[in-house]
Design a protein around this motif. Structure first.
Motif, mmCIF file in Angstrom:
data_model
loop_
_atom_site.group_PDB
_atom_site.id
_atom_site.type_symbol
_atom_site.label_atom_id
_atom_site.label_comp_id
_atom_site.label_asym_id
_atom_site.label_seq_id
_atom_site.Cartn_x
_atom_site.Cartn_y
_atom_site.Cartn_z
ATOM 1 N N ILE A 9 25.623 -9.015 -111.101
ATOM 2 C CA ILE A 9 25.103 -8.486 -112.362
ATOM 3 C C ILE A 9 24.923 -9.606 -113.379
ATOM 4 N N GLN A 10 24.204 -9.280 -114.440
ATOM 5 C CA GLN A 10 24.038 -10.200 -115.562
ATOM 6 C C GLN A 10 24.326 -9.466 -116.859
ATOM 7 N N LEU A 11 25.124 -10.088 -117.712
ATOM 8 C CA LEU A 11 25.444 -9.554 -119.031
ATOM 9 C C LEU A 11 24.828 -10.461 -120.083
ATOM 10 N N ASN A 12 24.113 -9.887 -121.033
ATOM 11 C CA ASN A 12 23.492 -10.654 -122.106
ATOM 12 C C ASN A 12 24.247 -10.447 -123.416
ATOM 13 N N ASP A 13 24.044 -11.382 -124.348
ATOM 14 C CA ASP A 13 24.652 -11.300 -125.680
ATOM 15 C C ASP A 13 26.165 -11.122 -125.592
ATOM 16 N N VAL A 14 26.800 -12.027 -124.849
ATOM 17 C CA VAL A 14 28.262 -12.015 -124.717
ATOM 18 C C VAL A 14 28.802 -13.383 -125.111
ATOM 19 N N GLN A 15 30.111 -13.422 -125.381
ATOM 20 C CA GLN A 15 30.776 -14.667 -125.784
ATOM 21 C C GLN A 15 32.261 -14.533 -125.493
ATOM 22 N N PHE A 16 32.907 -15.654 -125.193
ATOM 23 C CA PHE A 16 34.353 -15.606 -125.026
ATOM 24 C C PHE A 16 35.006 -15.353 -126.378
ATOM 25 N N LYS A 17 36.090 -14.595 -126.368
ATOM 26 C CA LYS A 17 36.773 -14.277 -127.612
ATOM 27 C C LYS A 17 37.336 -15.545 -128.244
ATOM 28 N N ALA A 18 37.449 -15.502 -129.543
ATOM 29 C CA ALA A 18 37.976 -16.660 -130.267
ATOM 30 C C ALA A 18 39.390 -17.006 -129.815
ATOM 31 N N SER A 19 40.135 -16.015 -129.356
ATOM 32 C CA SER A 19 41.501 -16.261 -128.871
ATOM 33 C C SER A 19 41.519 -17.113 -127.605
ATOM 34 N N GLU A 20 40.359 -17.277 -126.953
ATOM 35 C CA GLU A 20 40.280 -18.081 -125.737
ATOM 36 C C GLU A 20 39.811 -19.507 -126.009
ATOM 37 N N PHE A 21 39.513 -19.826 -127.256
ATOM 38 C CA PHE A 21 39.002 -21.153 -127.586
ATOM 39 C C PHE A 21 39.971 -22.239 -127.119
ATOM 40 N N ASN A 22 39.406 -23.334 -126.624
ATOM 41 C CA ASN A 22 40.143 -24.517 -126.162
ATOM 42 C C ASN A 22 40.907 -24.284 -124.861
ATOM 43 N N LYS A 23 40.704 -23.148 -124.234
ATOM 44 C CA LYS A 23 41.329 -22.889 -122.937
ATOM 45 C C LYS A 23 40.361 -23.255 -121.811
ATOM 46 N N THR A 24 40.922 -23.455 -120.623
ATOM 47 C CA THR A 24 40.107 -23.704 -119.440
ATOM 48 C C THR A 24 39.957 -22.409 -118.649
ATOM 49 N N PHE A 25 39.023 -22.409 -117.688
ATOM 50 C CA PHE A 25 38.770 -21.199 -116.914
ATOM 51 C C PHE A 25 40.030 -20.724 -116.188
ATOM 52 N N ALA A 26 40.848 -21.637 -115.707
ATOM 53 C CA ALA A 26 42.083 -21.276 -115.002
ATOM 54 C C ALA A 26 43.102 -22.403 -115.198
ATOM 55 N N ASP A 27 44.287 -22.202 -114.643
ATOM 56 C CA ASP A 27 45.354 -23.197 -114.728
ATOM 57 C C ASP A 27 45.190 -24.163 -113.562
ATOM 58 N N VAL A 28 44.476 -25.268 -113.800
ATOM 59 C CA VAL A 28 44.180 -26.207 -112.725
ATOM 60 C C VAL A 28 45.407 -27.020 -112.339
ATOM 61 N N VAL A 29 46.374 -27.191 -113.244
ATOM 62 C CA VAL A 29 47.572 -27.987 -112.957
ATOM 63 C C VAL A 29 48.455 -27.268 -111.944
ATOM 64 N N ASN A 30 48.753 -26.010 -112.225
ATOM 65 C CA ASN A 30 49.603 -25.227 -111.322
ATOM 66 C C ASN A 30 48.808 -24.420 -110.312
ATOM 67 N N GLN A 31 47.480 -24.498 -110.411
ATOM 68 C CA GLN A 31 46.557 -23.787 -109.518
ATOM 69 C C GLN A 31 46.805 -22.282 -109.544
ATOM 70 N N TYR A 32 46.977 -21.757 -110.776
ATOM 71 C CA TYR A 32 47.138 -20.319 -110.975
ATOM 72 C C TYR A 32 45.815 -19.723 -111.459
ATOM 73 N N ALA A 33 45.507 -18.535 -110.972
ATOM 74 C CA ALA A 33 44.346 -17.805 -111.471
ATOM 75 C C ALA A 33 44.626 -17.323 -112.894
ATOM 76 N N GLN A 34 43.576 -17.215 -113.696
ATOM 77 C CA GLN A 34 43.714 -16.760 -115.067
ATOM 78 C C GLN A 34 42.605 -15.770 -115.404
ATOM 79 N N ASN A 35 42.931 -14.855 -116.319
ATOM 80 C CA ASN A 35 41.939 -13.939 -116.885
ATOM 81 C C ASN A 35 41.530 -14.464 -118.251
ATOM 82 N N ARG A 36 40.236 -14.598 -118.474
ATOM 83 C CA ARG A 36 39.720 -15.053 -119.766
ATOM 84 C C ARG A 36 38.811 -13.964 -120.339
ATOM 85 N N TYR A 37 39.156 -13.525 -121.545
ATOM 86 C CA TYR A 37 38.487 -12.365 -122.134
ATOM 87 C C TYR A 37 37.239 -12.768 -122.918
#
Length: 409
Positions: free
Chosen positions: A160-188
């Motif tokens: 699917i494709q979603l238009n007119d979306v943006q990551f929430k401000a609470s997610e600013f400066n975060k990465t897609f996942a935890d690459v150091v510990n190799q943990y999956a993450q949810n980003r809103y």
């Protein structure tokens, strides 16, 4: 009499055997699946809904286009397969070199049709024995939807494709996942109407350490589920095209979850005394971090301490609002929430203009309540600060706790 040397006889006897052992050039076997019935993905999903788990023993095949492969590490020993309006998750016995856009035929003999955490899947599919690539680079257009339109009963495993979306401000400066510990993450993320959802990314994805984009735009992803929770899977960061100006939505969030009081540009402006705002983790907020201040340390001490937001440019917003959680205990002056459009960001806040805002406040006993939505539409300028002003005296002072400060604009 003609005499034949015994070694010559031995050579003649071995000659046919040597000829039979002569090495031929290597020619790979032609991969061929047995003929049989053809079913659609829709039919497979219907069978799973009706019968639960099925183990295939007959020569049945399904055709489809690989809509997501495992090559960037975001999924492992998995592909997503789509034909027309239906799609399914395919779990492989080993990793494959299948590519997005491969048109494939999958023989179902030995495969298992089942459900895992709510997702309909074909399991135990052998890449070498069960799959033939018939064509590559087949275009597969994503279905354009809005967040409220996503329906797991219809769109599960779909592209699917979603238009007119943006990551929430609470997610600013975060990465897609935890690459150091190799943990999956949810980003809103959110749309411009305030609907929100999350992207889930594996810590093994090769883009796990990429910083989330802060603009708005479109995202192409796969619809998935985990025990009834709708979640989306990004195929590639290049399909998260969030480079435009941000739209309505979360403008600023301070939730203290990073255990840093002044991250994000927040400041403490100390006017009187030495008791300042700090991070707390105890009490009624499930031991989660929050901002806290008290003027008591064996006795009360006169104190005035401001917790001030960074400057916000709300000039392009049509409206804006503020909300936060708060709790207190003991006796003393109430906490105040104020807004300013002329504060320069440093110095004594009392030297500038501030307007007190109305909010819903805790009734005490460290019982957290939400402030409700506080309208900031009268302050849509390019230099907006909000501040929490704490005052205590030599004889009294409440302990105040704040959390989940959210400004939408």
């Amino acid at each position: 009499m003609k005499i034949i040397n015994k070694y010559a006889l031995l050579f003649l006897a071995l000659l046919p055997l040597l000829e039979s052992c002569k090495k031929e050039p290597d020619t790979p076997p032609v991969k061929k699946l047995s003929d049989g019935d053809i079913v659609t993905i829709d039919t497979l999903r219907a069978w799973q809904a009706q019968y639960g788990s099925l183990v295939f023993e007959d020569s049945i095949s399904v055709f489809g286009i690989v809509s997501m492969d495992e090559n960037n590490g975001n999924i492992y020993k998995n592909i997503y397969l789509q034909d027309g309006d239906a799609a399914i998750n395919v779990r492989l016995t080993r990793s494959s070199n299948l590519q997005q856009g491969d048109s494939v035929r999958i023989a179902l003999n030995g495969a298992i049709l089942s459900e895992f955490s709510g997702v309909v899947q074909l399991d135990n599919v052998d890449t070498d024995k069960n799959i033939i690539v018939q064509k590559s680079d087949v275009a597969l257009a994503p279905l354009v939807l809005t967040i409220p339109e996503i329906d797991l009963s219809i769109h599960e495993s779909r592209l699917i494709q979603l238009n007119d979306v943006q990551f929430k401000a609470s997610e600013f400066n975060k990465t897609f996942a935890d690459v150091v510990n190799q943990y999956a993450q949810n980003r809103y993320f959110e749309d411009f109407d305030g609907n929100s959802l999350y992207i889930r990314t594996s810590g093994f994805a090769d883009f796990a350490g990429d910083t989330l984009p802060t603009g708005s735009g479109s995202m192409v992803c796969i619809v998935s589920e985990y025990n009834g929770d709708l979640q989306l899977i990004l195929r590639s960061p290049e399909e998260s095209k969030l480079e435009g100006p941000r739209g309505p939505g979360e403008f600023l969030v301070k939730d203290f979850n990073d255990d840093d009081l002044t991250s994000g540009g927040w400041t403490v402006q100390q006017v009187i005394g030495s008791h300042e705002w700090e991070i707390g983790t105890l009490g009624s907020w499930e031991d989660k971090p929050y901002g806290v201040i008290s003027n008591y340390d064996g006795g009360n001490t006169a104190c005035e301490s401001w917790f001030v937001s960074p400057s916000m440019d709300l000039s392009l917003s049509e409206s804006a609002s503020l909300s936060f959680d708060n709790a207190y205990n003991y006796s003393g002056d109430p906490l105040k929430i104020l807004v300013s459009t002329d504060y320069p960001g440093t110095g004594n806040p009392n030297d500038y203009s501030w307007t007190e805002l109305s909010a819903t406040w805790s009734s005490g006993d460290f019982e957290f309540v939400n402030s409700g939505l506080i309208d900031l539409s009268a302050y849509l300028s390019n230099n907006v600060h909000i501040a929490f002003k704490y005052v205590g005296t030599d004889s009294s002072g409440r302990t105040w706790e704040i959390d989940n400060i959210i400004i939408n604009g």
